[in-house]
Every structure is written in structure tokens, then in C-alpha cells.
Design an enzyme around this catalytic site. Structure first.
Site, mmCIF file in Angstrom:
data_model
loop_
_atom_site.group_PDB
_atom_site.id
_atom_site.type_symbol
_atom_site.label_atom_id
_atom_site.label_comp_id
_atom_site.label_asym_id
_atom_site.label_seq_id
_atom_site.Cartn_x
_atom_site.Cartn_y
_atom_site.Cartn_z
ATOM 1 N N GLY A 247 41.435 42.672 46.512
ATOM 2 C CA GLY A 247 41.036 42.243 45.022
ATOM 3 C C GLY A 247 41.164 40.734 44.797
ATOM 4 O O GLY A 247 40.226 39.948 44.663
ATOM 5 N N MET A 248 42.458 40.386 44.340
ATOM 6 C CA MET A 248 42.851 39.042 43.947
ATOM 7 C C MET A 248 43.060 38.077 44.987
ATOM 8 O O MET A 248 43.677 37.105 44.785
ATOM 9 C CB MET A 248 43.867 39.155 42.952
ATOM 10 C CG MET A 248 43.597 40.030 41.825
ATOM 11 S SD MET A 248 44.694 40.227 40.661
ATOM 12 C CE MET A 248 45.218 38.177 39.977
ATOM 13 N N ALA A 249 42.485 38.455 46.312
ATOM 14 C CA ALA A 249 43.065 37.495 47.328
ATOM 15 C C ALA A 249 41.948 37.586 48.676
ATOM 16 O O ALA A 249 41.086 38.500 48.566
ATOM 17 C CB ALA A 249 44.525 37.807 47.967
ATOM 18 N N VAL B 74 42.046 38.344 52.498
ATOM 19 C CA VAL B 74 42.958 38.730 53.262
ATOM 20 C C VAL B 74 42.129 38.674 54.557
ATOM 21 O O VAL B 74 40.759 39.568 54.534
ATOM 22 C CB VAL B 74 43.575 39.984 53.066
ATOM 23 C CG1 VAL B 74 44.446 40.334 54.122
ATOM 24 C CG2 VAL B 74 44.331 39.879 51.714
ATOM 25 N N LYS C 42 46.944 36.114 54.203
ATOM 26 C CA LYS C 42 46.242 36.272 52.748
ATOM 27 C C LYS C 42 46.211 34.780 52.130
ATOM 28 O O LYS C 42 47.201 34.075 52.081
ATOM 29 C CB LYS C 42 47.248 37.489 52.259
ATOM 30 C CG LYS C 42 46.909 37.552 50.587
ATOM 31 C CD LYS C 42 47.715 38.527 50.214
ATOM 32 C CE LYS C 42 47.415 38.969 48.692
ATOM 33 N NZ LYS C 42 48.260 40.157 48.005
ATOM 34 N N ASP D 106 51.945 47.497 40.081
ATOM 35 C CA ASP D 106 50.442 47.853 40.549
ATOM 36 C C ASP D 106 50.222 48.948 41.764
ATOM 37 O O ASP D 106 49.774 48.618 42.530
ATOM 38 C CB ASP D 106 49.900 46.704 40.801
ATOM 39 C CG ASP D 106 48.296 46.725 41.047
ATOM 40 O OD1 ASP D 106 47.591 47.800 40.288
ATOM 41 O OD2 ASP D 106 47.499 46.119 41.529
#
Length: 230
Positions: A37-39, A41, A56, A149
Site C-alpha cells: 500500500g504505502m510503499a 516492495v 521496501k 494496523d
């Protein structure tokens, strides 16, 4: 108060999503992009060892956000210092072409929901997995951190049946829960968010939010449904 623009460091990252694979950087050869999602990888191999790794990077469209960059650096520090078998460790960290990254062992496991469905036919099997998950999260809380999370995609079960937590991008030191931690009050994953997260008080979300998320995960595992409508 924010510093004037001229007093703030200028970030000039040049690395964007890697399109040409395999791609070599330092001791790593990256071979495949993984969903995240926010990276960004990538699966790869450590050429010095050799061993399978996941590398990552902070997602390129978030690099110019001070808050996102700080969260990513905090994630690296936290994962590197937890020293627990249930947390995927940091092997190396640094910057590549101006972009922060860290490398970790590549876990050939299954997402929690997939593992529960395919490898846990009985109630006893499922409860044993959740007991292991609670032990790992409890160890995190004892070190004064909350994950905030917990969801199937952030919980892997390795080939030995051991829980491995991933993605500490929203984790927070529980000793600092009174300090605002985002210009956005809505942090987490809808469906697994505790009421204080969904209600706009994300800075107050601590260990109790993790307990709530585990409850949602268990409800879904035992009933096949989420505890509330979308």
C-alpha cells in the site's frame, strides 16, 4: 510552526517505481514487485549471502511529505530494535538514489486469512493461531508500542506455522499518545479500525486498538463474516 521553505531540507529523490526487473542495487538483485500500500516492495536476493529478501522503499509519491518520510524512518527503527521472533527483522537500511529503504528476510508464508482457511480446519487450530498472534502483539505492547494496523495483509504465517508481523508504518510509541501524530485524523484500515480511529481520534489509538482489530480478525475467522456491515 513549520519552518520557512528556505530553512527546510530539500529532498531530490530520483528513484521511482522500478519498471525494468531484474534491478541491482548494492548487494541486492530485485526480481519481482510485491503488492503493497504505502510503499514499493520488491522480492529479491542478497548476492552476498545469498538469501531471499524483500526490499521496501517509501512510495515515490509520498517522498516529498515530511510526515510520510518520518513514519517510514520510524518503521525502520522500530522493526530493527524489537528483536522478537514474531517481527520480521531489518537486515540493512539506507538510501538509494535519495529514497529511504530497508531490506528484510523474504517470508514464504501465507496471509493470516488464507492460512486460517487452508490450514486450520478445526476450531482448535484457529484458536492456536490467535493465541500466537496475541503473544506477539503483547510483546509489542510491553515494549510500549502499538501496531495500529492489524489486518490479514500485515500478518503472515510462515511455513513453520509462526506468526510474523509486517508493516509498522502506523505504529506509535504508546507513551506519546497525547501528542498529535498526523494532519489526518483518519488512520488505519477500514473494517479493522477501533472506534477511536474511525471516529477521528487516531492520535489516541493505542494498544486497545490492536485488541479491537484482533477481535475483528477472530470474528471473521470463526463466522466467515465481518462483525459490521460495510
Amino acid at each position: 510552526m513549520m519552518a520557512p521553505p528556505e530553512d527546510r531540507p530539500t529532498l531530490r529523490p530520483t528513484l521511482y517505481a522500478i519498471r525494468d526487473l531484474p534491478y541491482e542495487m548494492g548487494p541486492y538483485r530485485l526480481t519481482r514487485k510485491l503488492p503493497e500500500g504505502m510503499a514499493e516492495v520488491y522480492e529479491g536476493v542478497d548476492l552476498e549471502t545469498p538469501r531471499p529478501v524483500a526490499v521496501k522503499f517509501l512510495r515515490h509519491d509520498m517522498l516529498m511529505t515530511d510526515e510520510a518520510r518520518q513514519r517510514f524512518l520510524q518503521e525502520i527503527e522500530l522493526a530493527a530494535n524489537l528483536d522478537h521472533s514474531g517481527v520480521v527483522p531489518v537486515l540493512r537500511s539506507g538510501t538509494h538514489e535519495g529514497v529511504p529503504y530497508y531490506a528484510m528476510p523474504f517470508i514464504k508464508g501465507k496471509r493470516l486469512d488464507q492460512y486460517l482457511e487452508e490450514d486450520c480446519p478445526t476450531l482448535h487450530d484457529k484458536l492456536y493461531v490467535f493465541l500466537d498472534l496475541c503473544r506477539v502483539v503483547s510483546a509489542l505492547h510491553k515494549r510500549d508500542w502499538a501496531h495500529r494496523d492489524l489486518k490479514p495483509g500485515n500478518i503472515l504465517v510462515d511455513p513453520y506455522g509462526t506468526i510474523r508481523l509486517l508493516d509498522f508504518g502506523l505504529a506509535k510509541d504508546t507513551r506519546a499518545l497525547t501528542q498529535p501524530d498526523s494532519r489526518y485524523a483518519f488512520l488505519g484500515t477500514l473494517g479493522y479500525m477501533a472506534p477511536e480511529q474511525a471516529g477521528g481520534d487516531a492520535e489516541k489509538a493505542g494498544p486497545e486498538a490492536d485488541v479491537y482489530a484482533i477481535g475483528v480478525l477472530m470474528y471473521r475467522a470463526l463466522t466467515g463474516e465481518m462483525p459490521h456491515a460495510d
